[in-house]
Design a protein around this motif. Structure first.
Motif, PDB file in Angstrom:
ATOM      1  N   ILE A 329      -5.060   8.938 -15.601  1.00 22.77           N
ATOM      2  CA  ILE A 329      -5.342   7.620 -15.476  1.00 22.77           C
ATOM      3  C   ILE A 329      -5.021   6.898 -14.196  1.00 22.77           C
ATOM      4  O   ILE A 329      -5.622   6.333 -13.638  1.00 22.77           O
ATOM      5  CB  ILE A 329      -4.783   6.777 -17.000  1.00 22.77           C
ATOM      6  N   LEU A 330      -3.699   7.538 -13.769  1.00 18.87           N
ATOM      7  CA  LEU A 330      -3.180   7.089 -12.547  1.00 18.87           C
ATOM      8  C   LEU A 330      -3.218   8.304 -11.725  1.00 18.87           C
ATOM      9  O   LEU A 330      -2.167   9.144 -11.569  1.00 18.87           O
ATOM     10  CB  LEU A 330      -1.671   6.472 -12.650  1.00 18.87           C
ATOM     11  N   PRO A 331      -4.104   8.741 -11.102  1.00 16.19           N
ATOM     12  CA  PRO A 331      -4.415  10.044 -10.220  1.00 16.19           C
ATOM     13  C   PRO A 331      -3.486   9.773  -8.949  1.00 16.19           C
ATOM     14  O   PRO A 331      -3.249   8.684  -8.589  1.00 16.19           O
ATOM     15  CB  PRO A 331      -5.853   9.960 -10.051  1.00 16.19           C
ATOM     16  N   GLY A 332      -3.064  11.111  -8.474  1.00 17.65           N
ATOM     17  CA  GLY A 332      -1.979  11.122  -7.299  1.00 17.65           C
ATOM     18  C   GLY A 332      -2.742  10.589  -5.959  1.00 17.65           C
ATOM     19  O   GLY A 332      -2.267  10.222  -5.176  1.00 17.65           O
ATOM     20  N   TRP A 333      -4.337  10.430  -5.841  1.00 15.98           N
ATOM     21  CA  TRP A 333      -4.965  10.397  -4.791  1.00 15.98           C
ATOM     22  C   TRP A 333      -4.654   8.733  -4.431  1.00 15.98           C
ATOM     23  O   TRP A 333      -4.994   8.459  -3.421  1.00 15.98           O
ATOM     24  CB  TRP A 333      -6.445  10.559  -4.993  1.00 15.98           C
ATOM     25  N   VAL A 334      -4.643   7.960  -5.420  1.00 13.96           N
ATOM     26  CA  VAL A 334      -4.470   6.480  -4.912  1.00 13.96           C
ATOM     27  C   VAL A 334      -3.088   6.286  -4.171  1.00 13.96           C
ATOM     28  O   VAL A 334      -2.963   5.313  -3.672  1.00 13.96           O
ATOM     29  CB  VAL A 334      -4.206   5.625  -6.383  1.00 13.96           C
ATOM     30  N   TRP A 335      -2.102   7.237  -3.973  1.00 15.50           N
ATOM     31  CA  TRP A 335      -1.035   6.925  -3.394  1.00 15.50           C
ATOM     32  C   TRP A 335      -1.104   7.953  -1.981  1.00 15.50           C
ATOM     33  O   TRP A 335      -0.412   7.982  -1.022  1.00 15.50           O
ATOM     34  CB  TRP A 335       0.437   7.444  -4.019  1.00 15.50           C
ATOM     35  N   ARG A 336      -1.991   9.180  -2.227  1.00 18.61           N
ATOM     36  CA  ARG A 336      -2.005  10.083  -1.287  1.00 18.61           C
ATOM     37  C   ARG A 336      -2.981   9.387  -0.050  1.00 18.61           C
ATOM     38  O   ARG A 336      -2.965   9.729   1.282  1.00 18.61           O
ATOM     39  CB  ARG A 336      -2.639  11.436  -1.555  1.00 18.61           C
ATOM     40  N   ARG A 337      -3.949   8.669  -0.102  1.00 13.17           N
ATOM     41  CA  ARG A 337      -4.755   8.190   0.591  1.00 13.17           C
ATOM     42  C   ARG A 337      -4.205   6.740   1.022  1.00 13.17           C
ATOM     43  O   ARG A 337      -3.871   5.776   0.685  1.00 13.17           O
ATOM     44  CB  ARG A 337      -6.168   7.751   0.109  1.00 13.17           C
ATOM     45  N   PRO A 338      -3.912   6.621   2.645  1.00 13.81           N
ATOM     46  CA  PRO A 338      -3.038   5.524   3.197  1.00 13.81           C
ATOM     47  C   PRO A 338      -3.827   4.204   2.886  1.00 13.81           C
ATOM     48  O   PRO A 338      -3.191   3.382   2.552  1.00 13.81           O
ATOM     49  CB  PRO A 338      -3.188   6.020   4.708  1.00 13.81           C
ATOM     50  N   ALA A 339      -5.331   4.199   2.957  1.00 15.65           N
ATOM     51  CA  ALA A 339      -5.949   2.904   2.626  1.00 15.65           C
ATOM     52  C   ALA A 339      -5.670   2.281   1.292  1.00 15.65           C
ATOM     53  O   ALA A 339      -5.202   1.090   1.333  1.00 15.65           O
ATOM     54  CB  ALA A 339      -7.258   3.169   2.863  1.00 15.65           C
ATOM     55  N   ILE A 340      -5.446   3.276   0.375  1.00 19.63           N
ATOM     56  CA  ILE A 340      -5.236   2.611  -1.115  1.00 19.63           C
ATOM     57  C   ILE A 340      -3.913   2.298  -1.314  1.00 19.63           C
ATOM     58  O   ILE A 340      -3.129   1.368  -1.970  1.00 19.63           O
ATOM     59  CB  ILE A 340      -5.877   3.566  -1.964  1.00 19.63           C
ATOM     60  N   ALA A 341      -2.829   3.565  -0.763  1.00 21.26           N
ATOM     61  CA  ALA A 341      -1.520   3.224  -1.008  1.00 21.26           C
ATOM     62  C   ALA A 341      -1.062   1.999  -0.312  1.00 21.26           C
ATOM     63  O   ALA A 341      -0.189   1.265  -0.815  1.00 21.26           O
ATOM     64  CB  ALA A 341      -0.887   4.479  -0.561  1.00 21.26           C
ATOM     65  N   SER A 342      -1.396   1.615   1.023  1.00 20.82           N
ATOM     66  CA  SER A 342      -0.995   0.744   1.616  1.00 20.82           C
ATOM     67  C   SER A 342      -1.593  -0.703   0.907  1.00 20.82           C
ATOM     68  O   SER A 342      -0.759  -1.736   0.815  1.00 20.82           O
ATOM     69  CB  SER A 342      -1.703   0.524   3.065  1.00 20.82           C
ATOM     70  N   VAL A 343      -2.455  -0.759   0.344  1.00 22.38           N
ATOM     71  CA  VAL A 343      -3.029  -2.089  -0.210  1.00 22.38           C
ATOM     72  C   VAL A 343      -2.498  -2.183  -1.483  1.00 22.38           C
ATOM     73  O   VAL A 343      -2.281  -3.285  -2.046  1.00 22.38           O
ATOM     74  CB  VAL A 343      -4.754  -1.989  -0.599  1.00 22.38           C
ATOM     75  N   ASN A 344      -2.242  -1.047  -2.079  1.00 22.73           N
ATOM     76  CA  ASN A 344      -1.449  -1.024  -3.411  1.00 22.73           C
ATOM     77  C   ASN A 344       0.036  -1.849  -3.152  1.00 22.73           C
ATOM     78  O   ASN A 344       0.443  -2.936  -3.898  1.00 22.73           O
ATOM     79  CB  ASN A 344      -1.122   0.123  -3.874  1.00 22.73           C
TER      80      ASN A 344
END
Length: 575
Positions: A329-344
């Motif tokens: 549900i919360l995959p690790g790629w949402v934090w491994r990709r800088p664009a998505i992690a920074s927006v989070n």
């Protein structure tokens, strides 16, 4: 937009009817759970609905969310006491989580990248109109009809939304994904065992050995072989002939139908239900501790420690479960990709800083400036007037200087507006905080919208629901943390100014009836509230600076653009 109106109107309509609800049902000590329960349900279900929309499609998830929201609305109108109303509000929140995330994901699916800022700005306008019209509608219904109508009014609006969605909503991105899957399966089936086909997808060269004579060859959708013809309704006739009566010969399942059947059989097994349950449990425990800590019970009491400890254990369980899940549900790629992690992180800071105007500005306007509820609401609502205007114009800025620089400009201006609030004189004229809120709304419109559009453009259809839900989830988390953190800050300032003689709630109640206080005592309380709100705005400005630093050091200079964007070339681009 009609579905979004359901979610956006809900909170503002209910808030003005609280006195009538409490007078009818009682339960004043727990009425805050009317909002806290709804917020908890929306927050913890956002990532779950995001993943479900990537797995099953946006349309069924949105329809299920609207139906659940309407069931909660109907039950809320039939509530017999405060406990039942709170429970039914939670049911509403379970549906509201699907509305908030899925509508924004659908907007990204239906519109090409260059047009998304316009449609997202229109969705922001829905929220702005709801913020202004919601309190008035709720007050009118509660005063001249009955408070139960604030829930019943959702039923016709929701029925219209369901009719429009079921009749007119199409998912072109999902169709393209299915077509690619069918083409891949067709290519695999056309390749004889032990060999590798070199023909392009969607073409056919020869019939694989073992194909029964007289049956049509397997082709990808949209291809035809020589001699094939189409009968009425688009049916195929092998060799251009048909049996009497217009029926075809023995029909072989197409790759598309087999791909759809196999996907239907595997989609339910791919849903990470253990992850969804652990996320729900962890979010509910931690958010309950943050929302109710220092209000319903002291921070270091047994309930707070139990909820925080249990939530921490469940967070560890979430990490372990999600690492092992095939489709988390919360995959690790949402934090491994800088664009998505920074927006989070940046939108989490946005949720935190928004508590200052949303919660503490009306208190300041009424307790310090002496305004009535309507005038205090106007001071806050001017922020919602400038937000959608600058959001609509932000695409022109981002086209020239990029997503990252546009968002950094917006959050820098927002930090200046927040930092200027403690510099207002005492007592300030009402137009002064209203002007700051007008400027703050314009700055945040420039900040938020480019980041949402940038993330949605950086992922393909199969990841867009998860990515959109992720950034909205952390924005909601930021709001919950901000409510707890800034509430503690305000109460600490009041305690230091008043010698521990009261908290924010008791002081604001005292100022509601200034005739019961001496002029000196009333002014002392106003100064204390003024100082408390000033400290909150300093904290909000610090959150804006933190978001600026996140974008400066974590966000990519150019946000990537997914290759499957309908208006993009196959090669990935940047924005």
């Amino acid at each position: 937009m009609t579905a979004m109106a359901l979610a956006s109107l809900d909170g503002t309509v209910v808030s003005t009817a609280v006195p009538q609800i409490v007078g009818d049902l009682g339960g004043f000590s727990v009425f805050s759970w009317l909002f806290a329960g709804y917020l908890l349900a929306v927050t913890v279900t956002l990532p779950v609905y995001g993943k479900l929309s990537d797995t099953f499609g946006r349309k069924p998830v949105l329809i299920a969310g609207i139906v659940l929201f309407l069931i909660g609305s109907l039950l809320s109108a039939l509530a017999w006491d405060m406990a039942s109303l709170i429970a039914f509000r939670i049911v509403q929140g379970l549906g509201g989580g699907a509305l908030q995330g899925t509508v924004q994901t659908i907007a990204a699916d239906l519109y090409p990248l260059k047009e998304r800022p316009k449609i997202q700005a229109r969705l922001s306008t829905v929220w702005a109109v709801s913020a202004v019209a919601g309190p008035a509608v709720g007050g009118l219904l509660a005063t001249y009809a009955d408070w139960r109508w604030i829930f019943l009014i959702n039923l016709p609006v929701g029925a219209v939304a369901l009719w429009l969605i079921t009749r007119h909503l199409r998912e072109p991105g999902r169709d393209r994904a299915r077509a690619r899957a069918a083409a891949a399966l067709a290519e695999k089936d056309r390749t004889p065992s032990g060999t590798t086909s070199s023909t392009p997808s969607g073409t056919h060269s020869g019939t694989p050995s073992g194909t029964p004579s007289g049956t049509e060859e397997i082709r990808a959708e949209g291809t035809r072989g020589p001699g094939d013809s189409r009968g009425p309704g688009g049916t195929s006739r092998p060799g251009g002939t048909s049996r009497p009566g217009g029926t075809t010969g023995p029909r072989r399942r197409t790759p598309r139908s087999r791909a759809c059947q196999s996907s239907r059989a595997s989609r339910a097994s791919r849903v990470d239900w253990p992850g969804a349950l652990t996320i729900f449990g962890a979010g509910a425990a931690l958010l309950t501790a943050l929302v109710q800590g220092g209000i319903a019970w002291p921070w270091f009491s047994a309930p707070s420690l139990a909820l925080l400890g249990g939530g921490a254990v469940l967070v560890v369980a979430v990490v372990l479960v999600e690492r092992r899940a095939a489709e988390p549900i919360l995959p690790g790629w949402v934090w491994r990709r800088p664009a998505i992690a920074s927006v989070n992180l940046a939108l989490g800071a946005l949720g935190l800083l928004m508590i200052a105007p949303m919660v503490f500005l009306p208190l300041y306007a009424q307790s310090v400036l002496g305004l009535g509820p309507v005038a205090a609401g106007f001071v806050l609502s001017v922020m919602t007037l400038s937000w959608p205007i600058t959001a609509a114009l932000s695409s022109r800025v981002s086209d020239r200087i990029g997503v990252r620089r546009t968002a950094m400009t917006g959050i820098f201006l927002a930090a200046l507006c927040l930092a200027a609030f403690p510099l207002l004189p005492h007592p300030a004229a009402p137009w002064q905080p209203a002007l700051l809120m007008l400027l703050l709304g314009g700055a945040l419109g420039i900040f938020q919208l480019p980041l949402i559009v940038g993330v949605q453009g950086a992922v393909g259809w199969s990841e867009r629901g998860t990515a959109t839900a992720s950034i909205l989830f952390y924005r909601q988390i930021g709001q919950s943390v901000g409510a707890a953190l800034f509430g503690a800050v305000a109460n600490a300032v009041l305690a230091s100014r008043l010698g521990g003689a009261g908290d924010l709630e008791s002081v604001s109640r005292s100022l509601e009836d200034p005739a019961s206080l001496t002029a000196e005592a009333a002014e002392r309380l106003r100064l204390a509230v003024d100082a408390a709100v000033d400290h909150v705005y300093v904290g909000a400005a610090s959150a804006a600076v933190a978001a600026l630093l996140v974008l400066l050091f974590m966000a990519p200079r150019h946000f990537p653009v997914a290759a499957d964007e309908p208006d993009q070339d196959p090669a990935p681009r940047t924005a």
